[in-house]
Design an enzyme around this catalytic site. Structure first.
Site, short mmCIF file in Angstrom:
data_model
loop_
_atom_site.label_atom_id
_atom_site.label_comp_id
_atom_site.label_asym_id
_atom_site.label_seq_id
_atom_site.Cartn_x
_atom_site.Cartn_y
_atom_site.Cartn_z
N ASP A 46 34.38 35.72 41.46
CA ASP A 46 35.45 36.39 40.26
C ASP A 46 35.94 35.16 40.26
OD1 ASP A 46 37.23 36.77 38.81
OD2 ASP A 46 37.99 38.87 40.19
N LYS A 94 41.80 37.88 30.30
CA LYS A 94 42.93 36.60 30.36
C LYS A 94 42.40 35.55 29.71
CE LYS A 94 43.76 40.08 33.70
NZ LYS A 94 43.32 40.24 34.39
#
Ligand SMILES: *Cc1c(COP(=O)(O)O)cnc(C)c1O
Length: 393
Positions: free
Chosen positions: A169, A194
């Site tokens: 990730d 993000k």
């Protein structure tokens, strides 16, 4: 790794019209000449030109064969877990993103998939946790919120030797700073919500695979399960990616200044930032990434939830919110927000102290952010004093 110039020009000029921005193909279906004869698109869940442009760019950005776009970071993680079957096991980073923990334990455990959580900063611990049933190693580096660093290349070797998939990730680092596929990972996922989106205006997830075969499997689940990214959000995400190199560079520069300031502040107990030589993962982070990211965490000398609450409600530019990676600086108090569902003792053992505060350093002037923190330290000390005085009376 493609250069910035290659990236910018990988974003195609529309062949139909010459539009320099990728058009939003807001359509559900595509007219066919004859059954099965079409222009490469038949139904927009399966494929859409706007999403296809995004998927091509992100594959190039991570140096992978195939990119696939999903409606959230969790939907991207979910697609990877679908590669597993009943009886398989996962070895995962212990301070994993809370939503991934919930998905692993509350959803996939029910279907007979077992997860072992280990401190992946200790490569030996990863090796020791492998069993014949292990089919996937799941890593985040840096982690949230204590920014622990794990050795991607070393863990990739363990995965290869044990014939299990290795997924990273890469949300916190972004492909600008770190490219796990080049270090031997099989799969990279992103919460593109993000840094890649970067403007706090969309929810999106991405999966990028090392090989075409693995990419085909993920694409199968993307279509079969249907959690696709919409054409409009695909457009917004392309727009975000166009400036991700510049933004991440500035996030890192601001974060370094703030981490150094916090490390010297008398009210601060400990600062977590891989860019500080005092961080245990500093040398490794410097080796495997091109920068240390925009997230800084710290604890207060007064290690109480009240002191942290006083601080996080005293800033001006730093807005109190979950999430990270946007233009505007954010801060949060994990113990009472993102990590609230974790029992206090477990949370503290994982290093998330009662007073721990996480900053997502934005793109404002560093001097303005420092002044904001200075004011918050002063003001929160005042608020905290008033409250304890009130209790004493
Ligand atoms: C936010 C986040 C996710 C989940 O992504 P969503 O887009 O919110 O679904 C996964 N991993 C990490 C590291 C995150 O920060």
């Amino acid at each position: 790794m493609s250069t910035i110039t290659e990236l910018i020009h990988a974003i195609p000029v529309d062949p139909q019209t010459g539009a320099i921005a990728v058009p939003i193909y807001q359509t559900s279906t595509f007219v066919q000449e004859a059954p099965g004869i079409n222009k490469g698109y038949d139904y927009a869940r399966s494929n859409n030109p706007t999403r296809a442009a995004l998927e091509k760019i992100i594959a190039q950005l991570e140096g992978g064969a195939v990119g696939t776009a999903f409606s959230s970071g969790l939907a991207a993680i979910d697609a990877v877990l679908k590669l597993l079957k009943y009886g398989d096991e996962i070895v995962a980073v212990d301070d994993i993103y809370g939503g991934a923990f919930r998905l692993f334990n509350k959803v996939y455990e029910k279907f007979g998939i077992k997860v072992h959580y280990v401190d992946t900063a200790d490569t030996q611990a990863v090796f020791n946790a492998i069993t014949p049933a292990t089919k996937l190693i799941w890593l985040e580096t840096p982690t949230n919120p204590t920014l622990k660093i794990s050795d991607i290349a070393a863990i990739a070797k363990i995965a290869k030797a044990n014939r299990c998939l290795f997924c990273v990730d890469n949300t916190f680092a972004s492909p600008v700073l770190q490219q796990p596929l080049a270090l031997g990972a099989d799969i990279v996922i992103h919460s593109a919500t993000k840094y890649l989106g970067g403007h706090s205006d969309l929810i999106a997830g991405l999966v990028i695979t090392q090989t075409q075969e693995l990419g085909n499997e993920i694409r199968f689940y993307q279509n079969a399960c249907g959690a696709i990214l919409s054409p409009f959000d695909s457009f917004l995400l392309i727009r975000g990616i166009e400036t991700v190199h510049l933004r991440v560079k500035q996030h890192c520069a601001n974060a370094q200044i703030i981490a150094e300031y916090l490390e010297k502040h008398p009210a601060v107990e400990r600062v977590y930032y891989p860019g500080l030589p005092s961080h245990p993962g500093h040398a490794l982070a410097a080796r495997q990434a091109k920068g240390f990211g925009g997230i800084v965490s710290f604890t207060l000398k007064t290690d109480t939830e009240e002191a942290a609450t006083a601080f996080v409600t005293s800033t001006g530019y730093f807005k109190l919110a979950e999430s990270l990676g946007g233009i505007k600086s954010l801060l949060c108090h994990p113990a009472s927000m993102t990590h609230k569902s974790i029992p206090a003792a477990t949370r503290r053992t994982a290093g998330v102290a009662d007073s721990l505060i996480r900053l997502s350093v934005g793109l404002e002037e560093a001097s303005d952010l420092l002044a904001d923190l200075d004011r918050a330290f002063e003001k929160s000390a005042l608020i905290y004093q008033e409250k304890s005085t009130a209790v004493n009376v």
